[in-house]
Write an enzyme that holds these catalytic residues in place. Structure first.
Site, PDB file in Angstrom:
ATOM      1  N   GLU A 146       0.824  -1.204   0.000  1.00 43.91           N
ATOM      2  CA  GLU A 146       0.000   0.000   0.000  1.00 43.91           C
ATOM      3  C   GLU A 146       0.860   1.256   0.000  1.00 43.91           C
ATOM      4  OE1 GLU A 146      -3.093   0.097  -0.450  1.00 43.91           O
ATOM      5  OE2 GLU A 146      -3.873  -1.874   0.087  1.00 43.91           O
ATOM      6  N   GLU A 387     -18.870  -5.967  -2.153  1.00 40.82           N
ATOM      7  CA  GLU A 387     -17.488  -6.387  -2.017  1.00 40.82           C
ATOM      8  C   GLU A 387     -17.284  -7.802  -2.544  1.00 40.82           C
ATOM      9  OE1 GLU A 387     -13.923  -4.596  -0.116  1.00 40.82           O
ATOM     10  OE2 GLU A 387     -15.328  -4.347  -1.740  1.00 40.82           O
ATOM     11  N   GLU A 405     -12.469   0.566  -9.328  1.00 47.71           N
ATOM     12  CA  GLU A 405     -12.073  -0.338 -10.425  1.00 47.71           C
ATOM     13  C   GLU A 405     -13.097  -0.393 -11.549  1.00 47.71           C
ATOM     14  OE1 GLU A 405      -9.515  -1.202  -7.088  1.00 47.71           O
ATOM     15  OE2 GLU A 405     -11.704  -1.081  -7.223  1.00 47.71           O
ATOM     16  N   THR A 491      -1.472   1.182 -10.789  1.00 51.08           N
ATOM     17  CA  THR A 491      -2.687   0.551 -10.271  1.00 51.08           C
ATOM     18  C   THR A 491      -3.463   1.494  -9.367  1.00 51.08           C
ATOM     19  OG1 THR A 491      -3.537  -1.499  -9.293  1.00 51.08           O
ATOM     20  CG2 THR A 491      -1.668  -0.444  -8.186  1.00 51.08           C
TER      21      THR A 491
END
Length: 932
Positions: A146, A387, A405, A491
């Site tokens: 992260e 989710e 996304e 990303t």
């Protein structure tokens, strides 16, 4: 390229291509097709696109402005309580908190978004704040993954656009690579994580003390996820190319090389979790979602950015395996790396929504359109992408942390096709965000997409990615102050310039791919796919792909049923389904024996099923047996949970909330059932005595209102009777355990007192202390507080909200200052996979194994199929009957005087089952050769 892209006939890109051709080809693949699509949906006018673009700008201002006002310099904003989230000062959320390092995460993650949205002055101010305030030497343990994609990527993206602006001559004239120096400092702080024999990094590191030192409090981990180790090359290589320090790119390449070497050779798939010391796969399931996703993404993008052919070859090899085993259009289902024909689980997670966008970059448009449309249908049903959801599109994990996304894939599909349909999709995303997630202090994650309840959370990736992709979706080239095609997205949607491919090239580009496998050259193409091949002469090509999927969610059969229908039509006898099984049917017992399943009658009247794959008649029967056992466990679990009640909602509808704050409430097993009756709406009032355990002394205060009572000292049913006798129309029980919150506790379900409770006619709901304090604080500030008790959140009151907007004393600034809070912890999971992590990170380090068991117990009443049960059935004609979906929520039932009791159930991981029959099933032996 394989798939719909076919062999392109554009300008060829030779091996060892110079940057100019690689970059030009990468750009061509995205932009040259934008004018191809001219039909299939009504084109959106320039005015409407500008209006939507401006709406995105206003939404970003609302989120970013509230972060800067109420949270900065904290890492993230808590939009319900209007304060910053500081590591250690809030209840731990587990791995999710590993992204927080006390380094103003949201500000760094938002830097290049400011430039994309033409907020150059704000960008310059933000850079000055980062340089002045951010400290990277904190004694805190953070996720290497992260921190790399969000902080290192954010600093590099900010540096990339800072030097671009400086060259233009108007802004950032004072800038002298300060962000790059911070990035280099952070890069050196992450390097100790790579001190392993394999070269795979530790998953966590202490920013101040590194690894293994006693004060570091980390360095004992043995496992990491594939994406965690394989999503470093873009940022680390960019750092090396920017600074000339080659060590970063070398370490990232070594990690990628090791993952490639450890792939399963016969299937060319990788697992989810790997041992960083031995290289053994810990979790051997494989998909394109959580735990693996960005590993595939970075292989393809590393080729685009660095021009190294080996990355493209590796990606194509993996992609061929994905399309062969994992892709079951429109679904993408996890499989086992050693037995790729065997599905590893029956649900999909939200992170796979990035994959259609990656397929666009690959040039494989048809499956990208199919999967994207399936996901869009799920969103239209639930307003957001849950989710996780099952193969028959039921909610598996109900939360939604505002993931970007799907918006990312929508943007790439629009860029590739020019189809205005995707503009309408983007418009839907904007409307849903404003309608359901917007709160006075920002945008709040959804705790449950079914009830509409909120979570006190606004992740940094929401600003880094969501607004960037939505703005670019509606922007024309002239709306952006630089050429977006000169950059590649990481990303985390950070921008790295393509010219890095020719800068500081001191890394050896030895192509080691052929050392490990014989490649099929037909899978590799060095040209951009021709748009006439991508889009045949039919201008309605994309629409024709989407059309069959329009009703896939509302009228769907599970994937397994579809296969059964196909086999039935081909003449083969369909395998036995768990829902059809009857322990008294001799034919069924014979089928069980053939599948290696034994039936044992227990003394308490239950029936226990045990499978031994070695006893199956064939490998196919063994697979059917395992599938049957998985279905039986899920069926048994579902039938148990049908006796449990789903969560309820408490929605504050009075000024200044107007329904924007939704609290998740625990239900009661007595009183008015809100799922069957109209919601209850009324003002709230505290009862006296507050515990509600005796006759109320203030009946006039609660008459016709919803009474607030405190938990403790008597049974829930007694409290309900006392407030009902006083004339209350409903009751809310607030936990007496100060500080309790659904952040750290499972859903609470109030039980009766063991007596007949039919006399209780009013609805009763339970709130933990944190959620209850929201209502109590609102009473202290506004006196009159009106709430709505319901089974799910209702639409906001537009008339009241319009009055608020038209009133000068209730402007948006005042709204943003309101202090509100809400429930922020997901409820327990719905089936035997309840041991899994139910809230993913941006790209989580790991998910616990998709659990199942080879032992299942069912009661006699569960042995027959009831047409009234919540199952999907199929008749001989293959028609699918979609019965009512029921909320499946693992909740807690307990009396007021008892401690919490979890309904979770430990089961044996599927990996251990498979290990038992690794050498016993002849059909799989050939697939294990490479491991001998």
């Amino acid at each position: 390229m394989s798939g719909a892209g076919g062999r392109g006939c554009g300008s060829p890109v030779p091996q060892r291509a110079p940057w100019s051709l690689v970059a030009a080809t990468a750009a061509f693949c995205l932009v040259s097709a934008t004018s191809v699509w001219t039909a299939g949906a009504e084109p959106m006018s320039r005015e409407e696109k500008q209006k939507l673009g401006n709406q995105v700008l206003e939404m970003f201002d609302h989120a970013y402005g509230n972060y800067m006002e109420h949270a900065y310099p904290a890492d993230e904003l808590m939009p319900l309580t209007c304060r910053g989230r500081v590591r250690g000062q809030e209840p731990s959320r587990g791995d999710v908190d590993d992204a927080l390092g006390k380094f103003s995460l949201t500000l760094i993650d938002s830097l290049d978004t400011l430039v994309v949205l033409n907020k150059t002055k704000e960008f310059e101010d933000a850079v000055r704040k980062v340089l002045r305030d951010v400290n990277l030497d904190n004694d805190v343990v953070v996720s290497v993954f992260e921190t790399n994609i969000r902080v290192l990527g954010g600093l590099l993206g900010g540096h990339s656009l800072a030097i671009m602006l400086k060259e233009k001559g108007e802004y950032m004239q004072w800038y002298n690579d300060e962000l790059l120096q911070m990035a280099k400092q952070l890069g050196y702080k992450l390097l100790p994580a790579f001190n392993t024999t394999s070269g795979l990094p530790y998953p966590r590191i202490n920013l101040k003390f590194g690894i293994r030192k006693p004060e570091a409090r980390t360095g004992t981990e043995t496992d990491t996820c594939t994406a965690c180790a394989g999503t470093l090359i873009l940022e680390f290589a960019a750092l090396s190319r920017f600074t000339g320090a080659t060590i970063f790119e070398e370490y990232a390449r070594k990690a990628l090389d090791f993952l490639w070497e450890k792939r399963q050779r016969s299937s060319n798939l990788v697992g989810v979790t790997i041992n960083i010391h031995t290289g053994d796969w810990v979790r051997k399931d494989s998909g394109v979602g959580a735990g693996i996703d960005s590993y595939y993404e970075y292989l393809l993008k590393a080729y685009v950015l660095l021009g190294d052919d080996s990355f493209l070859e590796r990606f194509n090899t993996h992609y061929d395996a994905i399309m062969r085993y994992i892709s079951q259009p429109p679904l993408l289902l996890d499989v086992h790396i050693h037995k790729p024909m065997l599905n590893a689980r029956t649900w999909m997670d939200a992170l796979l929504a990035f994959f259609p966008g990656l397929q666009v970059l690959k040039g494989d448009i048809r499956p990208a359109i199919e999967t994207h449309e399936m996901l869009y249908q799920v969103i239209k049903k639930h307003n957001f992408l849950p989710e996780a959801f099952t193969t028959d599109f039921r909610v598996h994990w109900a939360q939604h942390p505002l993931r970007p996304e799907f918006a990312e894939s929508t943007y790439f599909l629009y860029k590739a096709t020019g189809d205005p349909y995707y503009l309408e999709v983007g418009k839907t995303l904007i409307e849903n965000l404003n309608k359901y997630a917007r709160v006075p202090c920002g945008f709040a994650a959804m705790k449950d997409v079914r009830t509409g309840s909120h979570e006190d959370r606004m992740d940094s990736f929401f600003l880094a990615e969501m607004f960037k992709y939505l703005y670019l979706l509606f922007a024309d080239k002239e709306d952006i102050i630089f050429d977006i095609e000169d950059y590649i997205f990481t990303t985390e949607a950070h921008l790295l310039p393509l010219w890095l491919s020719t800068t500081n090239q001191s890394i050896s580009k030895k192509n080691i791919t052929s050392e490990y496998t014989e490649l099929d050259d037909s899978n590799f193409d060095w040209t951009c796919p021709n748009t006439q091949i991508l889009f045949p002469n039919d201008p309605l090509y994309a629409q024709s792909i989407r059309e069959p999927l329009k009703n896939v969610v509302d009228k769907s059969c599970p994937r397994g049923i579809i296969r059964v229908e196909e086999s039935f039509r081909s003449g083969a006898k369909p395998p036995l389904r768990a829902r059809d099984f009857m322990a008294t049917n001799p034919e069924h017992l014979e089928i069980l024996k053939k599948m290696g399943v034994s039936l044992i009658h227990l003394k308490d009247g239950r029936v226990q099923l045990v499978q031994h794959a070695i006893q199956a008649a064939s490998s196919i029967d063994a697979e059917d047996g395992l599938r049957f056992m998985q279905e039986m466990i899920e069926l048994s679990s579902q039938q148990q949970k049908e006796q449990q009640l789903p969560p309820r909602a408490v929605q504050i509808v009075s000024h200044p909330f107007f329904g924007r704050v939704v609290l998740t409430a625990g239900p009661a097993q007595f009183g008015l059932d809100l799922s069957k009756h109209k919601e209850t709406r009324g003002f709230v009032a505290s009862s006296k005595p507050y515990n509600g355990c005796s006759e109320l002394t203030n009946p006039e205060a609660v008459m016709g209102k919803i009474a607030l009572i405190q938990r403790g000292q008597c049974m829930f049913a007694e409290k309900a009777r006392n407030i009902q006798n006083a004339g209350a129309i409903g009751g809310i029980v607030i936990d007496d355990n100060e500080g309790s919150s659904s952040d750290t506790a499972p859903l609470f379900q109030m039980a009766g007192d063991g007596k007949d409770t039919d006399d209780i006619k009013i609805p009763m709901l339970f709130l933990f202390s944190k959620e209850g304090s929201i209502i109590l604080d609102a009473i202290r500030e506004y006196e009159e507080v009106e709430v709505l008790l319901s089974d799910k959140a209702k639409d906001r009151d537009p008339e009241m909200e319009n009055e608020e907007q038209s009133s000068p004393e209730n402007d948006s600034q005042n709204q943003s200052d309101e202090q509100v809070s809400s429930s922020s912890q997901e409820v327990d999971l719905v089936d035997q996979e309840s041991s899994e992590e139910s809230s993913l990170n941006s790209h989580p380090e790991s998910l616990s194994p998709a659990d199942t068991d080879n032992v299942a117990s069912i009661s006699p009443s569960e042995q027959t199929s009831d047409p009234t049960e919540n199952h999907e059935t199929t008749n001989l004609n293959g028609e699918c009957t979609d019965l009512d979906n029921q909320l499946q929520e693992q909740s807690e039932t307990e009396e007021d005087s008892n401690p919490n009791v979890s309904w979770g159930k430990k089961v044996q991981p599927i990996d251990s089952i498979l290990a038992d029959w690794n050498e016993d099933i002849e059909a799989f032996e050939m697939m294990e050769k490479d491991e001998l």
